[in-house]
Design a protein around this motif. Sequence first.
Motif, mmCIF file in Angstrom:
data_model
loop_
_atom_site.group_PDB
_atom_site.id
_atom_site.type_symbol
_atom_site.label_atom_id
_atom_site.label_comp_id
_atom_site.label_asym_id
_atom_site.label_seq_id
_atom_site.Cartn_x
_atom_site.Cartn_y
_atom_site.Cartn_z
ATOM 1 N N GLN A 212 -17.963 -22.595 54.193
ATOM 2 C CA GLN A 212 -16.939 -21.600 54.979
ATOM 3 C C GLN A 212 -18.217 -20.681 55.574
ATOM 4 O O GLN A 212 -17.688 -20.350 56.806
ATOM 5 C CB GLN A 212 -16.163 -20.955 54.013
ATOM 6 N N LEU A 213 -19.167 -20.493 55.115
ATOM 7 C CA LEU A 213 -20.110 -19.595 55.701
ATOM 8 C C LEU A 213 -20.791 -20.268 56.840
ATOM 9 O O LEU A 213 -20.885 -19.803 58.053
ATOM 10 C CB LEU A 213 -21.435 -19.320 54.578
ATOM 11 N N VAL B 156 -28.807 -15.649 51.552
ATOM 12 C CA VAL B 156 -27.995 -14.773 52.270
ATOM 13 C C VAL B 156 -27.780 -13.298 51.736
ATOM 14 O O VAL B 156 -28.004 -12.054 52.155
ATOM 15 C CB VAL B 156 -26.615 -15.265 52.853
ATOM 16 N N ALA B 157 -27.475 -13.385 50.490
ATOM 17 C CA ALA B 157 -27.043 -12.198 49.553
ATOM 18 C C ALA B 157 -28.030 -11.410 49.338
ATOM 19 O O ALA B 157 -28.246 -10.197 49.455
ATOM 20 C CB ALA B 157 -26.491 -12.695 48.189
ATOM 21 N N SER C 202 -21.465 -11.422 44.456
ATOM 22 C CA SER C 202 -20.743 -10.588 45.065
ATOM 23 C C SER C 202 -20.497 -11.029 46.586
ATOM 24 O O SER C 202 -19.259 -10.724 47.308
ATOM 25 C CB SER C 202 -21.435 -9.089 45.351
ATOM 26 N N LEU C 203 -21.328 -11.968 47.049
ATOM 27 C CA LEU C 203 -20.979 -12.388 48.467
ATOM 28 C C LEU C 203 -20.029 -13.322 48.596
ATOM 29 O O LEU C 203 -19.231 -13.664 49.262
ATOM 30 C CB LEU C 203 -22.469 -13.367 48.794
ATOM 31 N N TYR C 204 -19.568 -14.150 47.252
ATOM 32 C CA TYR C 204 -18.369 -15.100 47.255
ATOM 33 C C TYR C 204 -17.083 -14.328 47.409
ATOM 34 O O TYR C 204 -16.090 -14.748 47.707
ATOM 35 C CB TYR C 204 -18.483 -15.923 45.691
ATOM 36 N N ARG C 205 -17.065 -12.792 47.541
ATOM 37 C CA ARG C 205 -16.015 -12.212 47.619
ATOM 38 C C ARG C 205 -15.873 -12.129 49.138
ATOM 39 O O ARG C 205 -14.476 -12.021 49.595
ATOM 40 C CB ARG C 205 -16.165 -10.767 47.397
ATOM 41 N N TYR C 206 -16.668 -12.474 50.017
ATOM 42 C CA TYR C 206 -16.274 -12.465 51.320
ATOM 43 C C TYR C 206 -16.438 -13.938 51.924
ATOM 44 O O TYR C 206 -15.810 -14.104 53.058
ATOM 45 C CB TYR C 206 -17.785 -11.770 52.216
ATOM 46 N N VAL C 207 -17.186 -14.803 51.238
ATOM 47 C CA VAL C 207 -17.150 -16.181 51.575
ATOM 48 C C VAL C 207 -17.282 -17.059 50.392
ATOM 49 O O VAL C 207 -17.790 -16.999 49.673
ATOM 50 C CB VAL C 207 -18.538 -16.619 52.471
ATOM 51 N N VAL D 177 -22.672 -10.796 57.574
ATOM 52 C CA VAL D 177 -22.848 -11.645 56.380
ATOM 53 C C VAL D 177 -23.401 -12.791 57.648
ATOM 54 O O VAL D 177 -24.310 -13.690 57.392
ATOM 55 C CB VAL D 177 -21.837 -12.277 55.675
ATOM 56 N N ALA D 178 -22.469 -13.304 58.548
ATOM 57 C CA ALA D 178 -22.602 -14.451 59.502
ATOM 58 C C ALA D 178 -23.976 -14.007 60.339
ATOM 59 O O ALA D 178 -24.937 -15.166 60.305
ATOM 60 C CB ALA D 178 -21.631 -14.708 60.287
ATOM 61 N N GLU D 179 -24.292 -12.892 60.720
ATOM 62 C CA GLU D 179 -25.486 -12.634 61.527
ATOM 63 C C GLU D 179 -26.616 -12.664 60.574
ATOM 64 O O GLU D 179 -27.622 -13.506 61.345
ATOM 65 C CB GLU D 179 -25.496 -11.169 61.997
ATOM 66 N N VAL D 180 -26.557 -12.326 59.476
ATOM 67 C CA VAL D 180 -27.841 -12.569 58.544
ATOM 68 C C VAL D 180 -28.166 -14.084 58.251
ATOM 69 O O VAL D 180 -29.363 -14.567 58.503
ATOM 70 C CB VAL D 180 -27.767 -11.993 57.252
ATOM 71 N N ALA D 181 -27.022 -14.904 58.289
ATOM 72 C CA ALA D 181 -27.245 -16.436 57.980
ATOM 73 C C ALA D 181 -27.584 -16.933 59.216
ATOM 74 O O ALA D 181 -28.638 -17.842 59.288
ATOM 75 C CB ALA D 181 -25.979 -16.879 57.612
#
Length: 65
Positions: free
Chosen positions: A45-46, A25-26, A35-40, A4-8
């Motif tokens: 925070q991202l 990003v999603a 669904s991305l909010y499950r991770y960040v 996720v961070a690499e893509v961002a």
Amino acid sequence: MPKVAEVAIGIADAEGLDAVSMRRVAAALGYTTMSLYRYVPAKEQLIEVMADLAAGEPPAPGSGD
């Protein structure tokens, strides 16, 4: 979460930090925005995760770095 961070980071490198959004990003990952909010939990925070990944691992204590 590193992916996720690499893509961002890739989006920020190509188009600037303002282009980074949870939706963008999603979509790049093939996820739904929700669904991305499950991770960040939020964009703030991202950005923190992106900075941590970009900074890399800190030197080991006593390594002289």
